[in-house]
Design a protein around this motif. Structure first.
Motif, PDB file in Angstrom:
ATOM      1  N   MET A   1       0.845  -1.209   0.000  1.00 45.20           N
ATOM      2  CA  MET A   1       0.000   0.000   0.000  1.00 45.20           C
ATOM      3  C   MET A   1       0.874   1.251   0.000  1.00 45.20           C
ATOM      4  SD  MET A   1      -3.014   1.589   0.309  1.00 45.20           S
ATOM      5  CE  MET A   1      -4.456   0.987   1.197  1.00 45.20           C
ATOM      6  N   LEU A   2       0.614   2.094  -0.954  1.00 44.65           N
ATOM      7  CA  LEU A   2       1.370   3.339  -1.043  1.00 44.65           C
ATOM      8  C   LEU A   2       0.982   4.263   0.107  1.00 44.65           C
ATOM      9  CD1 LEU A   2       3.261   5.187  -2.747  1.00 44.65           C
ATOM     10  CD2 LEU A   2       1.211   5.990  -3.915  1.00 44.65           C
ATOM     11  N   ARG A   3       1.988   4.795   0.741  1.00 42.42           N
ATOM     12  CA  ARG A   3       1.749   5.762   1.803  1.00 42.42           C
ATOM     13  C   ARG A   3       2.315   7.110   1.376  1.00 42.42           C
ATOM     14  NH1 ARG A   3       0.752   4.238   6.792  1.00 42.42           N
ATOM     15  NH2 ARG A   3       2.257   5.617   7.770  1.00 42.42           N
ATOM     16  N   VAL A   4       1.525   8.151   1.525  1.00 41.32           N
ATOM     17  CA  VAL A   4       1.997   9.481   1.145  1.00 41.32           C
ATOM     18  C   VAL A   4       1.633  10.497   2.223  1.00 41.32           C
ATOM     19  CG1 VAL A   4       1.786   9.072  -1.343  1.00 41.32           C
ATOM     20  CG2 VAL A   4      -0.142  10.056  -0.080  1.00 41.32           C
ATOM     21  N   HIS A   5       2.369  11.589   2.194  1.00 41.68           N
ATOM     22  CA  HIS A   5       2.080  12.671   3.133  1.00 41.68           C
ATOM     23  C   HIS A   5       0.833  13.397   2.650  1.00 41.68           C
ATOM     24  CE1 HIS A   5       3.047  15.853   6.048  1.00 41.68           C
ATOM     25  NE2 HIS A   5       2.488  16.634   5.156  1.00 41.68           N
ATOM     26  N   ASP A   6      -0.196  13.361   3.475  1.00 41.44           N
ATOM     27  CA  ASP A   6      -1.445  14.026   3.119  1.00 41.44           C
ATOM     28  C   ASP A   6      -1.481  15.395   3.796  1.00 41.44           C
ATOM     29  OD1 ASP A   6      -4.063  14.957   2.915  1.00 41.44           O
ATOM     30  OD2 ASP A   6      -4.900  12.934   2.951  1.00 41.44           O
ATOM     31  N   THR A   7      -1.477  16.422   2.976  1.00 35.86           N
ATOM     32  CA  THR A   7      -1.406  17.782   3.510  1.00 35.86           C
ATOM     33  C   THR A   7      -2.577  18.109   4.429  1.00 35.86           C
ATOM     34  OG1 THR A   7      -0.458  18.365   1.373  1.00 35.86           O
ATOM     35  CG2 THR A   7      -0.978  20.162   2.858  1.00 35.86           C
ATOM     36  N   ALA A   8      -3.733  17.549   4.114  1.00 38.39           N
ATOM     37  CA  ALA A   8      -4.912  17.869   4.917  1.00 38.39           C
ATOM     38  C   ALA A   8      -4.774  17.337   6.346  1.00 38.39           C
ATOM     39  CB  ALA A   8      -6.165  17.300   4.268  1.00 38.39           C
ATOM     40  N   LEU A   9      -4.001  16.251   6.499  1.00 40.91           N
ATOM     41  CA  LEU A   9      -3.842  15.653   7.823  1.00 40.91           C
ATOM     42  C   LEU A   9      -2.479  15.970   8.423  1.00 40.91           C
ATOM     43  CD1 LEU A   9      -5.338  12.180   6.875  1.00 40.91           C
ATOM     44  CD2 LEU A   9      -6.455  13.991   8.190  1.00 40.91           C
ATOM     45  N   GLY A  10      -1.569  16.401   7.589  1.00 38.23           N
ATOM     46  CA  GLY A  10      -0.250  16.755   8.080  1.00 38.23           C
ATOM     47  C   GLY A  10       0.591  15.556   8.459  1.00 38.23           C
ATOM     48  N   ARG A  11       0.266  14.391   7.914  1.00 38.48           N
ATOM     49  CA  ARG A  11       1.102  13.229   8.189  1.00 38.48           C
ATOM     50  C   ARG A  11       1.020  12.230   7.043  1.00 38.48           C
ATOM     51  NH1 ARG A  11      -2.839   9.619  10.182  1.00 38.48           N
ATOM     52  NH2 ARG A  11      -4.677  10.749  10.887  1.00 38.48           N
ATOM     53  N   VAL A  12       1.885  11.239   7.120  1.00 37.17           N
ATOM     54  CA  VAL A  12       1.929  10.211   6.084  1.00 37.17           C
ATOM     55  C   VAL A  12       0.829   9.192   6.362  1.00 37.17           C
ATOM     56  CG1 VAL A  12       3.346   8.396   5.042  1.00 37.17           C
ATOM     57  CG2 VAL A  12       4.403  10.557   5.742  1.00 37.17           C
ATOM     58  N   VAL A  13       0.007   8.953   5.363  1.00 31.91           N
ATOM     59  CA  VAL A  13      -1.120   8.020   5.546  1.00 31.91           C
ATOM     60  C   VAL A  13      -1.198   7.055   4.366  1.00 31.91           C
ATOM     61  CG1 VAL A  13      -2.489   9.733   6.811  1.00 31.91           C
ATOM     62  CG2 VAL A  13      -2.754   9.520   4.333  1.00 31.91           C
ATOM     63  N   ASP A  14      -1.956   5.978   4.557  1.00 32.90           N
ATOM     64  CA  ASP A  14      -2.223   5.069   3.449  1.00 32.90           C
ATOM     65  C   ASP A  14      -3.040   5.807   2.402  1.00 32.90           C
ATOM     66  OD1 ASP A  14      -0.990   3.043   4.765  1.00 32.90           O
ATOM     67  OD2 ASP A  14      -2.827   2.077   5.463  1.00 32.90           O
ATOM     68  N   LEU A  15      -2.652   5.646   1.155  1.00 30.53           N
ATOM     69  CA  LEU A  15      -3.407   6.260   0.074  1.00 30.53           C
ATOM     70  C   LEU A  15      -4.528   5.302  -0.303  1.00 30.53           C
ATOM     71  CD1 LEU A  15      -3.185   8.776  -1.983  1.00 30.53           C
ATOM     72  CD2 LEU A  15      -2.369   7.070  -3.573  1.00 30.53           C
ATOM     73  N   ASP A  16      -5.595   5.371   0.475  1.00 31.53           N
ATOM     74  CA  ASP A  16      -6.678   4.437   0.156  1.00 31.53           C
ATOM     75  C   ASP A  16      -7.483   4.985  -1.002  1.00 31.53           C
ATOM     76  OD1 ASP A  16      -9.540   5.337   1.942  1.00 31.53           O
ATOM     77  OD2 ASP A  16      -7.657   6.447   1.974  1.00 31.53           O
ATOM     78  N   GLN A  17      -7.837   4.096  -1.893  1.00 30.64           N
ATOM     79  CA  GLN A  17      -8.454   4.515  -3.139  1.00 30.64           C
ATOM     80  C   GLN A  17      -9.959   4.286  -3.141  1.00 30.64           C
ATOM     81  OE1 GLN A  17      -4.523   2.794  -4.092  1.00 30.64           O
ATOM     82  NE2 GLN A  17      -5.649   2.399  -5.988  1.00 30.64           N
ATOM     83  N   ARG A  18     -10.629   5.124  -3.891  1.00 25.66           N
ATOM     84  CA  ARG A  18     -12.076   5.028  -4.043  1.00 25.66           C
ATOM     85  C   ARG A  18     -12.434   3.662  -4.610  1.00 25.66           C
ATOM     86  NH1 ARG A  18     -14.351   9.565  -7.958  1.00 25.66           N
ATOM     87  NH2 ARG A  18     -12.932   8.453  -9.324  1.00 25.66           N
ATOM     88  N   GLN A  19     -11.635   3.252  -5.575  1.00 21.92           N
ATOM     89  CA  GLN A  19     -11.862   1.963  -6.214  1.00 21.92           C
ATOM     90  C   GLN A  19     -10.517   1.260  -6.283  1.00 21.92           C
ATOM     91  OE1 GLN A  19     -13.342   2.397 -10.191  1.00 21.92           O
ATOM     92  NE2 GLN A  19     -13.431   0.194 -10.550  1.00 21.92           N
ATOM     93  N   PRO A  20     -10.349   0.181  -5.568  1.00 24.35           N
ATOM     94  CA  PRO A  20      -9.052  -0.499  -5.556  1.00 24.35           C
ATOM     95  C   PRO A  20      -8.592  -0.825  -6.978  1.00 24.35           C
ATOM     96  CG  PRO A  20     -10.510  -1.441  -3.916  1.00 24.35           C
ATOM     97  CD  PRO A  20     -11.342  -0.485  -4.716  1.00 24.35           C
ATOM     98  N   GLY A  21      -7.307  -0.623  -7.207  1.00 22.50           N
ATOM     99  CA  GLY A  21      -6.787  -0.915  -8.538  1.00 22.50           C
ATOM    100  C   GLY A  21      -6.873   0.272  -9.485  1.00 22.50           C
ATOM    101  N   HIS A  22      -7.524   1.335  -9.016  1.00 26.07           N
ATOM    102  CA  HIS A  22      -7.633   2.535  -9.844  1.00 26.07           C
ATOM    103  C   HIS A  22      -7.236   3.743  -9.011  1.00 26.07           C
ATOM    104  CE1 HIS A  22      -9.966   0.597 -13.121  1.00 26.07           C
ATOM    105  NE2 HIS A  22     -10.287  -0.229 -12.142  1.00 26.07           N
ATOM    106  N   LEU A  23      -6.561   4.691  -9.644  1.00 23.17           N
ATOM    107  CA  LEU A  23      -6.253   5.930  -8.952  1.00 23.17           C
ATOM    108  C   LEU A  23      -6.684   7.104  -9.826  1.00 23.17           C
ATOM    109  CD1 LEU A  23      -4.516   6.960  -6.317  1.00 23.17           C
ATOM    110  CD2 LEU A  23      -3.196   7.983  -8.169  1.00 23.17           C
ATOM    111  N   ALA A  24      -7.550   7.931  -9.252  1.00 26.84           N
ATOM    112  CA  ALA A  24      -7.992   9.128  -9.958  1.00 26.84           C
ATOM    113  C   ALA A  24      -7.211  10.308  -9.390  1.00 26.84           C
ATOM    114  CB  ALA A  24      -9.492   9.326  -9.768  1.00 26.84           C
ATOM    115  N   MET A  25      -6.361  10.884 -10.224  1.00 25.93           N
ATOM    116  CA  MET A  25      -5.417  11.900  -9.749  1.00 25.93           C
ATOM    117  C   MET A  25      -5.551  13.195 -10.541  1.00 25.93           C
ATOM    118  SD  MET A  25      -1.258  11.532  -9.628  1.00 25.93           S
ATOM    119  CE  MET A  25      -0.840  11.284 -11.350  1.00 25.93           C
ATOM    120  N   TYR A  26      -5.656  14.286  -9.810  1.00 26.63           N
ATOM    121  CA  TYR A  26      -5.701  15.606 -10.441  1.00 26.63           C
ATOM    122  C   TYR A  26      -4.431  16.359 -10.101  1.00 26.63           C
ATOM    123  CZ  TYR A  26      -7.598  20.035 -12.134  1.00 26.63           C
ATOM    124  OH  TYR A  26      -7.812  21.204 -12.827  1.00 26.63           O
ATOM    125  N   VAL A  27      -3.658  16.678 -11.128  1.00 28.85           N
ATOM    126  CA  VAL A  27      -2.404  17.405 -10.925  1.00 28.85           C
ATOM    127  C   VAL A  27      -2.601  18.833 -11.408  1.00 28.85           C
ATOM    128  CG1 VAL A  27       0.041  17.530 -11.515  1.00 28.85           C
ATOM    129  CG2 VAL A  27      -1.065  15.298 -11.296  1.00 28.85           C
TER     130      VAL A  27
END
Length: 453
Positions: A1-27
């Motif tokens: 499981m990818l863990r990233v720093h989530d700015t909204a929480l201020g810490r590194v968290v699991d990047l849990d996805q809306r739909q496993p196997g898919h990532l919807a990303m807005y850059v």
RNA sequence: GGCGGCGUGGCCGAGUGGUUUAGGCAAGGGCCUGCAAAGCCCUGUACCCCGGUUCAAUUCCGGGCGCCGCCUCCA
């Protein structure tokens, strides 16, 4: 499981996805008013690597990145150059994609343009107004941020401690300095679209909300951008989504800025700030490696020394790839893959991941040196395999030889065969002075282009 | 003023409560080579300062100093 720093929480968290196997990303993408600079290059590379890594792990990535093609700066530039704003935007967008292609960045799945979403933005602003979050002022429509629950989440500080937009000029009837423009009424000579409040253009913070929700849907996985966008841009996007009652991004990621070291980076000192300047001197892959060797959340200093280091490091990777070129490489090492993945999943620790790559390079060369060919090739295969999610195609080589160079190489081989070393050395010197790197091998003289240092 | 980050060997840059080293570049020595290049081996003995906790801190806690970002358009 990818863990990233989530700015909204201020810490590194699991990047849990809306739909496993898919990532919807807005850059959050560029405003095309000027030439892309090395900071843009970094951000594109950071998320390019994130995307490639996830795809390497079998995740399907829906990567949306906007192009802001209508904005005050575009209008200002067009006006000062006596051109149309469309012309400026088109020209600068072209420069944008040229630079990003040169970096080997994969094009986003979709690249929505603000000007093609104006109607949808007008609807969103009207909805905000009917919900009581927007109000009309002398020069446009504003968002009343104080009414938004949780405003300040990304800023990570309470509303009243923010230095209330002290230097922002606003109309007298703006209720709070923090309120931001949703719709800007056009002055006589400005481009405009029709709207209930009068002809004008959308405020910057609205496009990303409307476009991300349209293309990625509610509760999409990840919204990213530069640390400088955290507040107020992303805060304001989020505020609109909240006010519209629409679930927004599940996670927020922000990357650190490229630092120019003050005067050190000025063009007058022979340095570079634009991607074009950088790419004129160094390979796109070298910048990619330099970016990978810093952690995405930390500020990164880009200097000629950093680029020279990266170029030489890249040579080392290419050298191994050339050494085993054409050979059957075998399977990549599973343990190494796992360690690599662990580093990448620890908040995208690319410096550590790249460190592992070089460790494998040394082991591969060592094995090949001592005749353990199969092991060496296997390790080289591992290097190639791990370079792929980083977006690094290795090997380089393939520099075409012009006729004169080929002739010098042939003459040198002849001289060496005749043990005429004085001539051989002179010919090598000649090749070097023409910008080639010369290596002897059992197959004769090998040359390749020297890289910018 | 508020919020946040950072300070590791010549440079860049991971990491860790103690025993074994990140990694790259640069430097020195060696092997290899006709000489080189590439490659390999060896070397450097780092963790801003001051307290505290601890059997033990670069690694945790507190304070200090320094640098930086955001609070304003910005990747």
């Amino acid at each position: 499981m990818l863990r990233v720093h989530d700015t909204a929480l201020g810490r590194v968290v699991d990047l849990d996805q809306r739909q496993p196997g898919h990532l919807a990303m807005y850059v959050c993408g560029p405003t095309v008013y000027d030439t892309p600079h090395i900071g843009h290059g970094r951000f594109v590379l950071v998320y390019d690597v994130l995307r490639r890594y996830l795809e390497w792990r079998g995740v399907e990535v829906h990567h949306v990145s906007n192009v802001t093609d209508i904005d005050d700066k575009i209008i200002d530039r067009a006006r000062s150059e006596g051109r149309s704003w469309e012309e400026v935007a088109t020209e600068q967008e072209k420069a944008w994609w040229e630079a990003m292609d040169a970096l080997g960045a994969a094009r986003p799945t979709e690249t929505p343009h603000a000007t093609r979403y104006v109607e949808a933005m007008v609807e969103a602003v009207a909805e905000l107004e009917s919900r009581g979050y927007a109000y009309r002022a002398a020069d446009g429509v504003y968002m009343e941020v104080a009414r938004v629950e949780g405003y300040g989440l990304l800023a990570r500080q309470p509303l009243d401690s923010l230095r209330a937009g002290a230097r922002v000029e606003g109309p007298a009837d703006k209720r709070s300095p923090l309120d931001f423009a949703l719709w800007k009424l056009a002055r006589s000579d400005e481009p405009s679209w029709e709207a209930p409040w009068g002809p004008g253009r959308p405020g910057w913070h609205t496009e990303c909300v409307v476009m991300s929700l349209d293309l990625l849907g509610e509760g999409f996985d990840l919204h990213t951008g530069g640390l400088d966008l955290r507040f107020p841009h992303h805060e304001n996007e989020r505020a609109q989504a909240v006010a519209l009652g629409r679930p927004f991004a599940r996670h927020w990621m922000h990357h650190g800025m490229v630092e120019t070291g003050g005067e050190k980076m000025s063009k007058s000192l022979g340095n570079f700030t634009t991607m074009a300047d950088l790419l004129a001197r160094y390979e796109g892959r070298a910048y990619r490696l330099a970016v990978l060797q810093s952690h995405y959340r930390k500020p990164m200093e880009v200097t000629p020394a950093v680029m020279a280091d990266a170029s030489r490091s890249l040579d080392r990777l290419d050298a191994l790839a050339r050494r085993v070129a054409g050979a059957e490489l075998g399977e990549a090492d599973e343990g190494a893959r796992e360690r690599f993945a662990a580093a990448m999943e620890d908040d995208l620790d690319t410096p550590a991941a790249v460190g592992m790559l070089f460790d494998l390079v040394r082991r591969a060369n060592s094995a090949l040196d001592s005749g353990r060919v199969e092991e060496g090739r296997r390790l080289a295969a591992t290097v190639a395999s791990l370079a792929s999610p980083l977006g690094l195609a290795l090997g380089g080589g393939g520099d075409a030889l012009d006729g004169e160079t080929a002739s010098l190489v042939a003459r040198r081989d002849r001289a060496r065969a005749e043990r005429d070393y004085a001539s051989a050395d002179a010919l090598r010197q000649e090749l070097v002075s023409r910008g080639w790197v010369v290596e002897d091998s059992p197959g004769g003289t090998k040359v390749r282009r020297a890289r910018g240092l």
